[in-house]
Design an enzyme around this catalytic site. Structure first.
Site, PDB file in Angstrom:
ATOM      1  N   GLY A  15       2.207  32.998  34.427  1.00 59.87           N
ATOM      2  CA  GLY A  15       2.394  32.393  35.738  1.00 59.87           C
ATOM      3  C   GLY A  15       2.974  31.005  35.579  1.00 59.87           C
ATOM      4  O   GLY A  15       2.488  30.033  36.160  1.00 59.87           O
ATOM      5  N   SER A  18       6.488  28.031  37.966  1.00 60.01           N
ATOM      6  CA  SER A  18       6.374  26.886  38.873  1.00 60.01           C
ATOM      7  C   SER A  18       4.960  26.354  38.850  1.00 60.01           C
ATOM      8  O   SER A  18       4.056  26.917  38.228  1.00 60.01           O
ATOM      9  CB  SER A  18       6.776  27.291  40.303  1.00 60.01           C
ATOM     10  OG  SER A  18       5.832  28.206  40.842  1.00 60.01           O
ATOM     11  N   GLY A  19       4.763  25.246  39.544  1.00 60.45           N
ATOM     12  CA  GLY A  19       3.435  24.716  39.785  1.00 60.45           C
ATOM     13  C   GLY A  19       2.627  24.393  38.545  1.00 60.45           C
ATOM     14  O   GLY A  19       3.124  23.830  37.565  1.00 60.45           O
ATOM     15  N   ILE A  20       1.338  24.761  38.581  1.00 64.61           N
ATOM     16  CA  ILE A  20       0.402  24.447  37.508  1.00 64.61           C
ATOM     17  C   ILE A  20       0.863  25.048  36.184  1.00 64.61           C
ATOM     18  O   ILE A  20       0.817  24.398  35.139  1.00 64.61           O
ATOM     19  CB  ILE A  20      -1.010  24.955  37.871  1.00 64.61           C
ATOM     20  CG1 ILE A  20      -1.572  24.163  39.056  1.00 64.61           C
ATOM     21  CG2 ILE A  20      -1.944  24.849  36.664  1.00 64.61           C
ATOM     22  CD1 ILE A  20      -2.814  24.791  39.671  1.00 64.61           C
ATOM     23  N   SER A 144     -10.372  28.896  41.089  1.00 61.16           N
ATOM     24  CA  SER A 144     -10.210  28.025  42.253  1.00 61.16           C
ATOM     25  C   SER A 144     -11.591  27.638  42.749  1.00 61.16           C
ATOM     26  O   SER A 144     -12.567  28.371  42.539  1.00 61.16           O
ATOM     27  CB  SER A 144      -9.456  28.771  43.360  1.00 61.16           C
ATOM     28  OG  SER A 144      -9.489  28.043  44.580  1.00 61.16           O
ATOM     29  N   TYR A 157      -7.734  36.156  48.950  1.00 56.94           N
ATOM     30  CA  TYR A 157      -7.677  35.234  47.814  1.00 56.94           C
ATOM     31  C   TYR A 157      -9.086  34.883  47.351  1.00 56.94           C
ATOM     32  O   TYR A 157      -9.388  34.902  46.143  1.00 56.94           O
ATOM     33  CB  TYR A 157      -6.911  33.986  48.236  1.00 56.94           C
ATOM     34  CG  TYR A 157      -6.699  32.957  47.157  1.00 56.94           C
ATOM     35  CD1 TYR A 157      -5.556  32.999  46.358  1.00 56.94           C
ATOM     36  CD2 TYR A 157      -7.609  31.931  46.934  1.00 56.94           C
ATOM     37  CE1 TYR A 157      -5.334  32.044  45.369  1.00 56.94           C
ATOM     38  CE2 TYR A 157      -7.403  30.978  45.950  1.00 56.94           C
ATOM     39  CZ  TYR A 157      -6.264  31.042  45.175  1.00 56.94           C
ATOM     40  OH  TYR A 157      -6.056  30.092  44.195  1.00 56.94           O
TER      41      TYR A 157
END
Length: 337
Positions: A15, A18-20, A144, A157
């Site tokens: 993953g 992008s992002g983290i 999360s 989610y």
């Protein structure tokens, strides 16, 4: 349990376009690790590998959809084929739909659970044999705070992240029982400023947002790199996440009441967005292959993350605080006796 220094590691980041995931891969490479990055977006992976190599790092990429076991197995297999081993498995990939539950289709709910829960399970399944063969290593799963406390409008989610927390607890104890030196870490970010809110599905009629304040993705990457060298059970990123965790333990009904006031309006922006707009639930969305999202102005620093990565300072400060309280109480008693 002793983990290798990062500059001696081979790391897979799942993953990572992008992002983290992207900033995490960049930081591992800058610290000298050999990195294999994976995602669905080939364009994002190519640009990431080019950036790493341009900075003198070493990286390869594998295109994979984490909902497909054979594709995620290929990430681990190609990592070992290229570099001979695997030391840390970092699993970040996620998707979502921000919507009232009654508007989510069965197919959407199932897909989000498949990516956010089963993708993480598959990752652990394919990484563990290689970590066992190496004799030590780290499984680092980005969960999360919604795995500790669910939010409205994010039922699928949150269901997946709660499931992930249960899975990691079970796996961690099994590995401890076998006396295997493999750490299992859950990274629990608060609201993070990534392109996530640009890419996920929404049925709010407007572009969604996380509930502010935001924290920058670099904080999560720092926690992940810390876990790659220091075995740690879990790591909450963002001071607001720590406050939420405490409140949830003290009074879930109080948090219910707070979220009933701020939880739903707090996830709406004023920018219109159709539910038919492109999203990344079933296929990648191009154009967001960068680290930060649109909410940098709402981002704040997190003070306690640094303390958690420096335990001697943390517990020294705690001891001084306890000592100070003891001195105050003793002085108060002497004055009033």
């Amino acid at each position: 349990m002793q983990l290798k220094p990062i500059n001696q590691q081979v790391v897979a980041v799942v993953g990572a376009s992008s992002g983290i995931g992207r900033i995490t891969a960049l930081k591992f490479a800058m610290r000298g690790a050999k990195v294999v990055v994976a995602a669905r977006s080939e364009q994002g992976l190519k640009s990431l590998v080019d950036e790493i190599r341009g900075n003198g790092g070493e990286a390869r990429y594998v295109i994979a959809d984490v909902s497909e076991f054979e594709q995620i197995k290929a990430i681990a297999d190609q990592t070992v084929a290229e570099y001979g081993r695997l030391d840390s498995w970092v699993h970040v990939a996620a998707t979502g739909v921000i919507s009232p539950f009654e508007k989510i289709t069965p197919q959407e709910f199932e897909r989000i659970v498949q990516v956010n829960l089963m993708g993480q399970v598959y990752g652990a399944m394919v990484a563990l044999p290689h970590l066992k063969r190496e004799g030590r290593g780290a499984l680092i799963h980005v969960s999360s705070m919604q795995g500790r406390r669910s939010l409205p409008l994010q039922s699928s989610y949150c269901a997946a992240k709660h499931g992930l927390e249960g899975f990691l607890e079970s796996l961690r104890v099994e590995l401890q029982y076998e006396k295997l030196p493999i750490s299992v870490t859950s990274i629990l970010p608060a609201t993070i400023n990534t392109p996530y809110y640009n890419k996920v599905g929404t049925k709010l009629g407007v572009k969604p947002t996380g509930i502010p304040p935001y924290y920058q993705p670099e904080l999560v990457a720092d926690a992940i790199l810390y876990a790659a060298e220091h075995p740690i059970r879990d790591f909450i990123v963002g001071d607001v996440g720590r406050v939420l965790d405490v409140l949830q333990k003290i009074s879930p009904s109080l948090v219910d009441s707070l979220l009933s006031v701020i939880g739903i309006p707090g996830q709406h922006t004023g920018e219109s967005k159709s539910e038919n707009a492109p999203n990344n639930i079933f296929a990648p969305v191009e154009g967001y292959d960068h680290v930060e999202g649109d909410f940098s102005k709402l981002a704040i620093p997190s003070l306690l993350d640094w303390l958690d990565m420096n335990p001697p300072v943390k517990w020294g400060a705690f001891a001084l605080a306890v000592l100070g309280i003891a001195v105050f109480v003793s002085d108060w008693h002497s004055r009033n006796s």
